[in-house]
Write a protein that holds these residues in place. Structure first.
Motif, PDB file in Angstrom:
ATOM      1  N   ILE A 127       0.846  -1.202   0.000  1.00 32.64           N
ATOM      2  CA  ILE A 127       0.000   0.000   0.000  1.00 32.64           C
ATOM      3  C   ILE A 127       0.882   1.253   0.000  1.00 32.64           C
ATOM      4  O   ILE A 127       0.637   2.197  -0.748  1.00 32.64           O
ATOM      5  N   GLN A 128       1.920   1.218   0.846  1.00 30.16           N
ATOM      6  CA  GLN A 128       2.869   2.348   0.886  1.00 30.16           C
ATOM      7  C   GLN A 128       3.508   2.561  -0.475  1.00 30.16           C
ATOM      8  O   GLN A 128       3.613   3.696  -0.962  1.00 30.16           O
ATOM      9  N   GLU A 129       3.932   1.465  -1.107  1.00 32.53           N
ATOM     10  CA  GLU A 129       4.615   1.580  -2.404  1.00 32.53           C
ATOM     11  C   GLU A 129       3.680   2.145  -3.472  1.00 32.53           C
ATOM     12  O   GLU A 129       4.085   2.955  -4.299  1.00 32.53           O
ATOM     13  N   ARG A 130       2.428   1.721  -3.427  1.00 32.90           N
ATOM     14  CA  ARG A 130       1.453   2.210  -4.410  1.00 32.90           C
ATOM     15  C   ARG A 130       1.226   3.716  -4.245  1.00 32.90           C
ATOM     16  O   ARG A 130       1.234   4.474  -5.218  1.00 32.90           O
ATOM     17  N   VAL A 131       1.038   4.149  -2.991  1.00 39.08           N
ATOM     18  CA  VAL A 131       0.801   5.579  -2.745  1.00 39.08           C
ATOM     19  C   VAL A 131       2.016   6.388  -3.184  1.00 39.08           C
ATOM     20  O   VAL A 131       1.900   7.421  -3.856  1.00 39.08           O
ATOM     21  N   ARG A 132       3.212   5.903  -2.844  1.00 42.88           N
ATOM     22  CA  ARG A 132       4.427   6.626  -3.215  1.00 42.88           C
ATOM     23  C   ARG A 132       4.541   6.744  -4.745  1.00 42.88           C
ATOM     24  O   ARG A 132       4.875   7.808  -5.280  1.00 42.88           O
ATOM     25  N   ARG A 133       4.246   5.633  -5.421  1.00 46.83           N
ATOM     26  CA  ARG A 133       4.314   5.632  -6.885  1.00 46.83           C
ATOM     27  C   ARG A 133       3.340   6.659  -7.470  1.00 46.83           C
ATOM     28  O   ARG A 133       3.678   7.423  -8.360  1.00 46.83           O
ATOM     29  N   GLU A 134       2.138   6.682  -6.937  1.00 46.60           N
ATOM     30  CA  GLU A 134       1.109   7.598  -7.451  1.00 46.60           C
ATOM     31  C   GLU A 134       1.469   9.058  -7.160  1.00 46.60           C
ATOM     32  O   GLU A 134       1.259   9.929  -7.994  1.00 46.60           O
ATOM     33  N   VAL A 135       2.003   9.320  -5.952  1.00 48.06           N
ATOM     34  CA  VAL A 135       2.379  10.703  -5.613  1.00 48.06           C
ATOM     35  C   VAL A 135       3.546  11.142  -6.500  1.00 48.06           C
ATOM     36  O   VAL A 135       3.538  12.248  -7.063  1.00 48.06           O
ATOM     37  N   ASN A 136       4.535  10.266  -6.658  1.00 50.33           N
ATOM     38  CA  ASN A 136       5.678  10.614  -7.509  1.00 50.33           C
ATOM     39  C   ASN A 136       5.243  10.865  -8.951  1.00 50.33           C
ATOM     40  O   ASN A 136       5.740  11.783  -9.608  1.00 50.33           O
ATOM     41  N   ALA A 137       4.302  10.052  -9.439  1.00 51.48           N
ATOM     42  CA  ALA A 137       3.804  10.238 -10.808  1.00 51.48           C
ATOM     43  C   ALA A 137       3.120  11.605 -10.938  1.00 51.48           C
ATOM     44  O   ALA A 137       3.308  12.317 -11.927  1.00 51.48           O
ATOM     45  N   ALA A 138       2.351  11.972  -9.910  1.00 48.95           N
ATOM     46  CA  ALA A 138       1.670  13.273  -9.925  1.00 48.95           C
ATOM     47  C   ALA A 138       2.695  14.406  -9.909  1.00 48.95           C
ATOM     48  O   ALA A 138       2.541  15.418 -10.608  1.00 48.95           O
TER      49      ALA A 138
END
Ligand SMILES: [Zn+2]
Length: 297
Positions: free
Chosen positions: A278-289
């Motif tokens: 879950i942490q990795e997914r959120v980080r990936r999405e924030v970085n993409a944004a």
């Protein structure tokens, strides 16, 4: 450091489990941890309990995490009843944050009162607390709750108009409230973004639970897994497990220049095997944004 992804302290954890919790949060790759002061008797009769404080201070110092605080629930700053003592809990909570090196302290807006004098009491409490927070170097952040339109919390932040008084936008709450009371989620994120001091990231299916307003006691005692199974209410499921348009919200928040923490405030004790993912997914999405709007973190 890049983007800061945090999680909240598991609600059911005991004080003696603190070293283990800190270890697990760190191993799961989170950068920050938020503690709700209602989890432990850190405050006794309005004053900080020194043994508890020393214990948390010592344990917190052993891990390189960023820490944030959350006010206990069920306080009411719209009444004169027990007012002095309630205000003392608020200032002591700010003091705990300062002692523990916490950057922000979240406080709930709750529901707007139809009575002007009660709203005046609330505003007065927030102005006083903002001053105290500024003296202690803590940013007090007002959180929108799903039982009320976000516009009222935002208006309070604007009315207090203080550099140490900002908004904590809870994206899950915003989604539920805009779908129930009317309004638009994306518009809400855009309006709040310039005022953010903190951010709560959690998910739900966008179905408001009217029982929350009609009978809070029954609501609180309904089985959370039943509510999750029904997909009804403020179920605080992991980010990207539900329907809140989180990626769209991240785009707006990234573009606003927000420098704060993305605090994943879900019921993480129920999802231990998946917390890292879950942490990795959120980080990936924030970085993409961040990348989409040209920010490099
Ligand atoms: Zn929240």
């Amino acid at each position: 450091m890049g983007v800061i992804i945090g999680m909240n302290f598991p609600a059911a954890a005991k004080a003696e489990q603190l070293p283990q919790v800190l270890q697990t949060v760190t191993e799961d790759g989170f950068d920050a941890l938020e503690l709700n002061f209602g989890t432990f008797p850190l405050i006794l009769g309005g004053e900080i309990q020194p043994d508890y404080l020393a214990y948390f201070k010592e344990q917190f110092s052993r891990f390189p995490l960023v820490y944030t605080g959350h006010m206990m629930y069920d306080l009411n700053f719209r009444t004169r009843e027990n007012r002095e003592r309630q205000l003392k809990i608020l200032t002591s909570s700010i003091d705990i944050c300062a002692e523990l090196g916490m950057r922000t302290l979240t406080i709930h807006y709750e529901q707007r009162s139809p009575r002007e004098e009660e709203e005046a009491l609330f505003l007065e409490s927030q102005q006083m607390a903002a001053e105290h927070a500024a003296n202690r170097g803590v940013v007090l952040c007002l959180e929108n709750i799903e039982v009320e339109r976000y516009e009222h919390a935002l208006a309070t932040v604007k009315a207090v108009d203080h550099p140490y008084y900002r908004m904590n936008l809870d994206l899950g709450h915003l989604y539920l409230s805009t779908r129930y009371f009317g309004g638009d989620f994306i518009t809400g994120v855009k309006e709040c973004a310039p005022y953010l001091g903190h951010l709560h990231v959690n998910d739900n299916l966008g179905r408001f639970e009217p029982m929350r307003l009609e009978d809070f006691f029954v609501y609180r005692h309904t089985s959370p897994t039943l509510r999750i199974a029904l997909g009804q209410g403020d179920i605080h499921i992991p980010p990207f497990w539900g329907k809140v348009p989180l990626a769209e919200a991240f785009d707006i928040i990234a573009a606003s220049g927000y420098q704060g923490i993305f605090l994943c405030e879900y019921d993480n004790g129920r999802y231990v095997p998946f917390n890292r993912k879950i942490q990795e997914r959120v980080r990936r999405e924030v970085n993409a944004a961040m990348t989409r709007c040209g920010r490099t973190m």
